[in-house]
Design a protein around this motif. Structure first.
Motif, PDB file in Angstrom:
ATOM      1  N   ASP A   1      40.313  21.838  26.484  1.00 15.16           N
ATOM      2  CA  ASP A   1      39.316  22.540  27.289  1.00 15.16           C
ATOM      3  C   ASP A   1      38.382  21.552  27.982  1.00 15.16           C
ATOM      4  OD1 ASP A   1      40.395  24.944  26.557  1.00 15.16           O
ATOM      5  OD2 ASP A   1      38.940  25.314  24.937  1.00 15.16           O
ATOM      6  N   LEU A   2      37.941  20.527  27.235  1.00 16.72           N
ATOM      7  CA  LEU A   2      37.059  19.517  27.828  1.00 16.72           C
ATOM      8  C   LEU A   2      37.761  18.780  28.960  1.00 16.72           C
ATOM      9  CD1 LEU A   2      35.363  17.989  24.646  1.00 16.72           C
ATOM     10  CD2 LEU A   2      34.320  19.508  26.327  1.00 16.72           C
ATOM     11  N   SER A   3      39.041  18.444  28.720  1.00 16.63           N
ATOM     12  CA  SER A   3      39.799  17.726  29.743  1.00 16.63           C
ATOM     13  C   SER A   3      39.979  18.583  30.995  1.00 16.63           C
ATOM     14  CB  SER A   3      41.160  17.306  29.174  1.00 16.63           C
ATOM     15  OG  SER A   3      41.923  16.631  30.148  1.00 16.63           O
ATOM     16  N   LYS A   4      40.321  19.861  30.804  1.00 18.89           N
ATOM     17  CA  LYS A   4      40.510  20.756  31.952  1.00 18.89           C
ATOM     18  C   LYS A   4      39.204  20.966  32.704  1.00 18.89           C
ATOM     19  CE  LYS A   4      44.455  23.406  30.161  1.00 18.89           C
ATOM     20  NZ  LYS A   4      44.909  24.751  29.710  1.00 18.89           N
TER      21      LYS A   4
ATOM     22  N   GLN B   1      29.860  15.497  32.216  1.00 14.70           N
ATOM     23  CA  GLN B   1      29.377  16.022  30.941  1.00 14.70           C
ATOM     24  C   GLN B   1      30.520  16.326  29.960  1.00 14.70           C
ATOM     25  OE1 GLN B   1      26.226  15.769  30.265  1.00 14.70           O
ATOM     26  NE2 GLN B   1      25.992  14.960  32.345  1.00 14.70           N
ATOM     27  N   PRO B   2      31.560  17.066  30.356  1.00 11.15           N
ATOM     28  CA  PRO B   2      32.674  17.264  29.405  1.00 11.15           C
ATOM     29  C   PRO B   2      33.384  15.957  29.056  1.00 11.15           C
ATOM     30  CG  PRO B   2      33.219  18.137  31.572  1.00 11.15           C
ATOM     31  CD  PRO B   2      31.761  17.839  31.591  1.00 11.15           C
ATOM     32  N   TYR B   3      33.461  15.047  30.023  1.00  9.71           N
ATOM     33  CA  TYR B   3      34.092  13.763  29.701  1.00  9.71           C
ATOM     34  C   TYR B   3      33.269  12.997  28.656  1.00  9.71           C
ATOM     35  CZ  TYR B   3      35.152   8.848  29.814  1.00  9.71           C
ATOM     36  OH  TYR B   3      35.424   7.568  29.421  1.00  9.71           O
ATOM     37  N   LEU B   4      31.959  13.000  28.810  1.00  4.80           N
ATOM     38  CA  LEU B   4      31.114  12.293  27.840  1.00  4.80           C
ATOM     39  C   LEU B   4      31.282  12.889  26.447  1.00  4.80           C
ATOM     40  CD1 LEU B   4      27.812  11.828  29.898  1.00  4.80           C
ATOM     41  CD2 LEU B   4      29.664  10.204  29.534  1.00  4.80           C
TER      42      LEU B   4
ATOM     43  N   GLN C   1      34.677  11.709  25.139  1.00  6.91           N
ATOM     44  CA  GLN C   1      34.644  10.310  24.721  1.00  6.91           C
ATOM     45  C   GLN C   1      33.877  10.147  23.407  1.00  6.91           C
ATOM     46  OE1 GLN C   1      36.223   7.547  26.034  1.00  6.91           O
ATOM     47  NE2 GLN C   1      35.519   6.765  24.078  1.00  6.91           N
ATOM     48  N   LYS C   2      32.790  10.878  23.270  1.00  6.31           N
ATOM     49  CA  LYS C   2      32.026  10.817  22.027  1.00  6.31           C
ATOM     50  C   LYS C   2      32.851  11.355  20.858  1.00  6.31           C
ATOM     51  CE  LYS C   2      27.421  11.812  20.246  1.00  6.31           C
ATOM     52  NZ  LYS C   2      26.085  12.419  20.555  1.00  6.31           N
ATOM     53  N   LEU C   3      33.615  12.418  21.101  1.00  3.03           N
ATOM     54  CA  LEU C   3      34.495  12.967  20.073  1.00  3.03           C
ATOM     55  C   LEU C   3      35.556  11.962  19.670  1.00  3.03           C
ATOM     56  CD1 LEU C   3      35.511  15.338  18.353  1.00  3.03           C
ATOM     57  CD2 LEU C   3      36.782  16.142  20.357  1.00  3.03           C
ATOM     58  N   ALA C   4      36.154  11.270  20.645  1.00  6.28           N
ATOM     59  CA  ALA C   4      37.172  10.270  20.346  1.00  6.28           C
ATOM     60  C   ALA C   4      36.599   9.143  19.494  1.00  6.28           C
ATOM     61  CB  ALA C   4      37.765   9.711  21.639  1.00  6.28           C
ATOM     62  N   THR C   5      35.401   8.699  19.807  1.00 11.07           N
ATOM     63  CA  THR C   5      34.765   7.628  19.031  1.00 11.07           C
ATOM     64  C   THR C   5      34.432   8.099  17.622  1.00 11.07           C
ATOM     65  OG1 THR C   5      33.808   6.752  21.075  1.00 11.07           O
ATOM     66  CG2 THR C   5      32.847   5.999  19.004  1.00 11.07           C
ATOM     67  N   ALA C   6      33.926   9.332  17.491  1.00 15.56           N
ATOM     68  CA  ALA C   6      33.598   9.873  16.172  1.00 15.56           C
ATOM     69  C   ALA C   6      34.839   9.992  15.299  1.00 15.56           C
ATOM     70  CB  ALA C   6      32.916  11.232  16.324  1.00 15.56           C
ATOM     71  N   LEU C   7      35.969  10.384  15.899  1.00 14.80           N
ATOM     72  CA  LEU C   7      37.220  10.490  15.134  1.00 14.80           C
ATOM     73  C   LEU C   7      37.659   9.116  14.623  1.00 14.80           C
ATOM     74  CD1 LEU C   7      39.322  13.058  17.198  1.00 14.80           C
ATOM     75  CD2 LEU C   7      38.404  13.359  14.882  1.00 14.80           C
ATOM     76  N   LYS C   8      37.510   8.079  15.459  1.00  9.25           N
ATOM     77  CA  LYS C   8      37.885   6.732  15.017  1.00  9.25           C
ATOM     78  C   LYS C   8      37.034   6.284  13.845  1.00  9.25           C
ATOM     79  CE  LYS C   8      39.560   5.143  19.524  1.00  9.25           C
ATOM     80  NZ  LYS C   8      39.347   4.185  20.643  1.00  9.25           N
ATOM     81  N   GLU C   9      35.733   6.569  13.915  1.00  8.10           N
ATOM     82  CA  GLU C   9      34.851   6.191  12.814  1.00  8.10           C
ATOM     83  C   GLU C   9      35.167   6.985  11.553  1.00  8.10           C
ATOM     84  OE1 GLU C   9      31.007   6.855  14.410  1.00  8.10           O
ATOM     85  OE2 GLU C   9      31.033   5.088  15.730  1.00  8.10           O
TER      86      GLU C   9
END
Length: 814
Positions: A124-127, A142-145, A148-156
């Motif tokens: 949904d964010l990507s679309k 805004q959805p991209y940010l 990206q924040k979600l991707a970083t949180a998952l890595k941590e």
């Protein structure tokens, strides 16, 4: 018999009625006895009452526990009954097994549902971002940010979860990267259209009114895209994740230091996206002029493309200062990148964007000129001049702050991630170990020497020597000196304050203990290695002949008719780069590498001094606890007579010092040659001697067992020093303390000069002196004291020091 008083009553009466006069106090004695009797009865009643209350409370508690246990059994039976019904099992054990299996299935379903929800959210964010970045780029960010924040949180979170769900993390990361690439291309295309309206990069750039606002929005949008959620590391990671297609073959992928939050030295400075777009047409112009068979593309004219870059800076720096600088200052001044010039300074950002095309050109021509000494010499010389111009005239530091920018020359020669590692295998075991970088510099210069050795022209040889060999030595010296300065900055409170270095230890490299010593050892080992190599080169026949010819030319020019000694190089210039003896008619000796070798010697001496201070600082922290213990004057029961043959353990408070000495000296013995190792060990031994003398021997008094224990502790230190530095080096570095121990442990009829391994003493067969006689003669006069010290073989102690030692003995002054 029952009426007879007990022995306790009899003892009481005998104690209270010892004389006839005590009978007069009989009444008061009876009153006291009755009072005590009353108190005892009162206490007995209270004890009985407390016992009854406690017994009642215990019974109540036991009854309550019994009721709870019965209720629990009833509930357990009800649960078992329900479980049997739900699972359709015959026994409780079977029911529990089936119930657990169902729970695990439900947990898996819950995890799967969460996975699907997360994937749906990512999609949904990507679309949403793709749907908006054409019509409303700002809304697409805004959805991209969030993505990206979600991707970083998952890595941590994956690290804490022991690398669980790697496919999910990778999918989200790849989605964010792909979206970033699409948005970057779209924003860049829009920005290029604005640049075309401005007539960029033409001579008449138009930027006013609505066009200026459109241009500003494009810059802001690209900067915001490059900074996904305000973290400075994003500037280092994201551009490389999606821009590898523009990376050249000579560029290594970035390596992020997870502990220090900074990019490894092998990584290039980050180019800001809007400036990268603006520099793109300049790169095409550069490629047009300096590729193929263009007249401007000549191997023997590197100054053409280098001066072209300087020309671009002169032409566009004012535009960037007026229009880009305010935007950069507004965006980064309150961030952690505010002190990084490549982000906060428009000129540095422009230089950073222009350097990739220059690197590509430099690396493309290096293989073509490597076997042509005149061209290589000229290229290195011009490249070094270009580096100096960027540093000094344009103030460029590559975003490295106090460490400074090493320059394209250095990148072309030796920049490598492993250059700072110590090489233990390439030199003799008995010599000081250099770093890989020092060995590579030497190998490179030896190769260059072999290439220009056959040249017939003296001027060409001298130019190769000065413009390449000595210049490379100077570059490496600057790098070593910068490393030393960085160490001092990070370890000195004053320097950290002056340079504004963060106090957060988590963001700084560990320079304590052996880590700091190893960093200093890299500087020392490299400086000593190259200094010796330069001394060896000075004795090489080729350089001797070059030196002799240089001297002949200088002597032939005593009338001053010829201003230069070789080509356009003056005598003063050559003397400044080689040896002062060139310009001094009265000088004796001299060699081509005198000046450079002298600089390396100064660096080596300074590094050695800092190594000693680093060692001593850790030593002070380790040994200070030993100065606070005072078991020395105690005489344990049954130990008044000394047992010389009984082995002693080292005092526990000295263990840290022993361990520190062992770790440091074992490393240094492996890394240093014998001479510098002994110099350093001697400084350490003197400092230990000073501490033990001032804070232990002269501070406390000593019994015979205490003196023996102190002697054993000192010998434990000597054992470590002797093991790694050489036999006898421990005592040699502490001669005053050794002689003080002789007097502290001197017995009647012995001249005890040798300390045994177990802490005992052994005689040397010298004169038999009475302890009292030694004391009497020592305190009689200075002359008498010197005589008795000479008879005991004590050469270092003064008469006053010897008297002070004897005053610390309990058996002589108790």
């Amino acid at each position: 018999m029952a009426l007879q008083p007990s022995s306790r009553v009899e003892d009481y009466l005998n104690d209270k009625l010892q004389t006839a006069a005590d009978l007069e106090n009989l009444d008061s004695l009876l009153v006291d006895v009755k009072t005590q009797q009353g108190l005892l009865r009162q206490q007995l009643q209270e004890a009985k009452h407390n016992l009854a209350d406690n017994t009642k409370a215990s019974e109540s508690h036991s009854f309550a526990l019994l009721q709870q246990a019965q209720a629990f059994k009833k509930q357990q039976a009800d649960v078992d009954r329900r479980l049997l019904i739900v699972t359709q099992s015959e026994t409780s054990d079977d029911a529990i097994g089936k119930f657990d299996a169902d729970i695990r299935i439900l947990q898996k379903l819950d995890v799967a549902r969460s996975y699907v929800e997360l994937l749906a959210h990512v999609e949904d964010l990507s679309k949403e971002a793709r749907r908006n970045f054409r019509s409303s780029p700002q809304a697409a960010l805004q959805p991209y940010l969030r993505l990206q924040k979600l991707a970083t949180a998952l890595k941590e979170a994956q690290i804490a979860a022991e690398d669980a769900a790697p496919h999910l993390v990778d999918h989200v990361d790849q989605t964010a990267q792909k979206l970033w690439k699409q948005m970057k291309d779209a924003f860049a295309n829009d920005f290029e259209k604005v640049l075309a309206k401005m007539n960029w990069p033409g001579k008449n750039v138009k930027l006013s009114g609505s066009l200026e606002q459109e241009w500003t929005d494009g810059v802001e949008r690209l900067l915001e895209l490059q900074e996904p959620y305000g973290h400075p590391i994003a500037f280092r990671i994201i551009p490389f994740l999606v821009s590898r297609d523009r990376a050249h073959s000579y560029m290594a992928e970035p390596e992020l230091d997870a502990q220090n939050d900074h990019v490894q030295p092998s990584e290039e400075p980050i180019v800001l996206l809007p400036i990268e777009v603006m520099v793109k047409p300049l790169g095409l112009r550069f490629q047009y002029h300096f590729s193929g068979d263009r007249p401007t593309n000549k191997l023997d004219k590197p100054e053409y493309f280098l001066s072209h870059i300087i020309g671009l800076l002169n032409q566009y720096d004012k535009f960037f200062a007026v229009h880009i600088q305010p935007i950069l200052r507004s965006r980064f001044r309150n961030s952690s990148l505010a002190m990084t010039s490549t982000f906060i300074d428009s000129t540095s950002a422009l230089i950073t964007a222009l350097l990739p095309m220059l690197r590509q050109k430099a690396y493309s021509i290096m293989p073509l000129i490597a076997k042509q000494p005149p061209l290589l010499s000229h290229f290195i010389h011009e490249l070094m001049s270009f580096d100096i111009s960027l540093r000094e005239e344009w103030g460029y530091d590559g975003g490295c702050g106090i460490d400074g920018w090493k320059g394209l020359t250095w990148e072309s020669i030796i920049d490598d991630a492993s250059s700072g590692e110590i090489d233990y295998d390439s030199v003799e075991p008995s010599t000081t170990k250099p770093t890989n970088g020092a060995i590579r510099v030497n190998d490179l210069l030896e190769t260059i020497t072999d290439r220009y050795r056959p040249l017939p022209s003296f001027s060409q040889k001298l130019r190769f020597l000065i413009d390449i060999q000595i210049a490379i030595f100077d570059l490496f010296h600057a790098r070593l000196a910068a490393s030393l300065e960085a160490y001092l900055t990070l370890t000195s409170s004053l320097s950290r304050t002056v340079h504004g270095v963060s106090r957060d230890k988590s963001t700084q490299p560990d320079l304590s203990g052996l880590a700091g010593m190893e960093r200093l050892m890299r500087v020392y080992g490299s400086a000593e290695y190259l200094e010796k190599k330069m001394r060896d080169w000075s004795d090489d026949v080729f350089f001797l002949e070059l030196w002799e010819e240089l001297q002949d030319r200088v002597r032939a020019n005593t009338d001053g008719r010829r201003k230069n000694v070789a080509g356009d190089m003056s005598v003063e210039h050559v003397a400044d780069k080689t040896s002062a003896a060139v310009a001094d008619e009265d000088a004796v000796g001299g060699a081509l590498f005198d000046e450079t070798a002298g600089h390396y010697r100064q660096l080596r001496v300074r590094a050695e001094d800092i190594m000693v201070e680093h060692f001593l600082q850790d030593l002070r922290n380790a040994i200070k606890g030993y100065g606070r213990v005072n078991p020395w004057s105690a005489l344990p029961a049954g130990q008044e007579a000394e047992e010389e043959d009984a082995p002693l353990a080292i005092t526990a408070e000295l263990d840290n010092t022993i361990q520190l000495l062992q770790s440091y000296l074992s490393f240094l013995a492996h890394a240093l040659a014998q001479a510098p190792l002994r110099r350093l060990a001697r400084q350490v031994a003197l400092r230990i001697q000073g501490f033990l003398w001032d804070h232990v021997l002269m501070r406390y008094t000593f019994s015979v067992p205490g003196a023996r224990q102190f002697q054993r502790d000192v010998h434990g230190i000597w054992e470590i020093v002797d093991r790694y530095v050489g036999v006898g080096q421990g005592e040699m570095g502490m001669r005053r303390l050794r002689e003080g121990l002789v007097l502290l442990r001197l017995h009647d009829g012995e001249a005890l000069l040798k300390i045994g391994v177990d802490g005992g003493l052994a005689t040397t067969g010298g004169p038999q002196l009475a302890l009292g006689d030694v004391k009497e003669r020592l305190f009689r006069s200075n002359e008498s004291g010197r005589e008795v010290l000479g008879e005991l073989g004590l050469e270092v102690l003064s008469e006053g020091e010897a008297r002070s030692v004897l005053e610390r003995r309990v058996d002589l002054n108790g």
